[in-house]
Design a protein around this motif. Structure first.
Motif, short mmCIF file in Angstrom:
data_model
loop_
_atom_site.label_atom_id
_atom_site.label_comp_id
_atom_site.label_asym_id
_atom_site.label_seq_id
_atom_site.Cartn_x
_atom_site.Cartn_y
_atom_site.Cartn_z
N VAL A 1 0.89 -1.12 -0.08
CA VAL A 1 0.00 -0.03 -0.20
C VAL A 1 0.91 1.19 0.02
CG1 VAL A 1 -2.06 1.21 1.31
CG2 VAL A 1 -1.69 -1.31 1.28
N LEU A 2 0.87 2.14 -0.96
CA LEU A 2 1.54 3.36 -1.21
C LEU A 2 0.76 4.34 -0.30
CD1 LEU A 2 2.34 1.53 -3.60
CD2 LEU A 2 3.09 3.40 -4.60
N VAL A 3 1.62 5.34 0.27
CA VAL A 3 0.89 6.24 1.07
C VAL A 3 1.59 7.65 1.06
CG1 VAL A 3 -0.06 6.78 3.42
CG2 VAL A 3 0.28 4.75 2.98
N THR A 4 0.77 8.85 0.98
CA THR A 4 1.32 9.94 0.92
C THR A 4 0.49 10.93 1.63
OG1 THR A 4 2.51 11.90 -0.17
CG2 THR A 4 0.54 10.72 -1.28
N GLU A 5 0.71 12.23 1.95
CA GLU A 5 -0.26 13.01 2.77
C GLU A 5 -1.19 13.49 1.66
OE1 GLU A 5 1.09 15.99 5.26
OE2 GLU A 5 1.78 14.67 6.76
N LEU A 6 -0.79 14.33 0.66
CA LEU A 6 -1.92 14.91 -0.26
C LEU A 6 -1.84 14.41 -1.66
CD1 LEU A 6 -1.73 18.34 1.32
CD2 LEU A 6 -3.60 16.78 1.76
N PRO A 7 -2.96 14.76 -2.37
CA PRO A 7 -2.82 14.19 -3.96
C PRO A 7 -1.97 15.40 -4.61
CG PRO A 7 -4.85 14.93 -3.36
CD PRO A 7 -4.02 14.69 -2.17
#
Length: 166
Positions: free
Chosen positions: A100-106
């Motif tokens: 699962v890839l994760v970041t804060e904002l698109p």
């Protein structure tokens, strides 16, 4: 981010108070006092032994509900980024493994569909979570995520995804 008992990965400091990640058998979420989280955990502990048919199941009406999923992982490019505004996602892997890839904002917002609480867009991953049997990840509204990606090739996944209303 809460990370214990798992293979270490690099966690950007600005994400530390968002996502929660660990193993259910280690009691990683037992400290949560929120009643909706407790209902979600109880459901997972009950259903992981006798995996129900795929579909949606209400736990506390639409305040807390489960989505039982079975699928094969895909290449990262084939998977979509998503975020939510009304619900917290609790992903629990019953069997198989995925990233699962994760970041804060698109980076690019492709729009929000209020009827299904879904924000689509594109982004650069800050973290790649290896999700294996008994792993969970909790994604809050600031956690833009992309699930169903390969981890060491194609795997059949059985997952319980709990939606917890804010």
């Amino acid at each position: 981010m809460y990370l214990r008992g798992m293979t270490p990965c690099v966690i950007p400091p600005k994400m530390e108070k968002q996502m929660i990640y660990g193993q259910l058998n280690n009691g990683e979420l037992d400290w949560l006092k929120n009643e909706r989280f407790r209902m979600a955990l109880s459901y997972i502990r009950e259903k992981r032994q006798c995996f129900p048919p795929c579909g949606e199941y209400e736990i506390d009406g639409r305040h807390v509900y489960a989505m039982i999923q079975a699928y094969d992982t895909k290449e990262e490019e084939e998977c979509g980024w998503e975020g939510h505004r009304k619900y917290i996602d609790l992903h629990y892997i019953v069997s198989g493994e995925e990233t699962v890839l994760v970041t804060e904002l698109p980076i690019e917002n492709e729009g929000y569909d209020d009827t299904i609480d879904l924000l689509r867009g594109s982004a650069q991953a800050s973290v790649k979570l290896p999700m294996r049997s008994d792993c969970f990840a909790v994604f809050f509204p600031n956690d833009f995520h992309k699930a169903k990606c390969h981890l060491n090739g194609v795997h059949g996944i059985r997952k319980i995804l709990i939606k917890i209303e804010l």
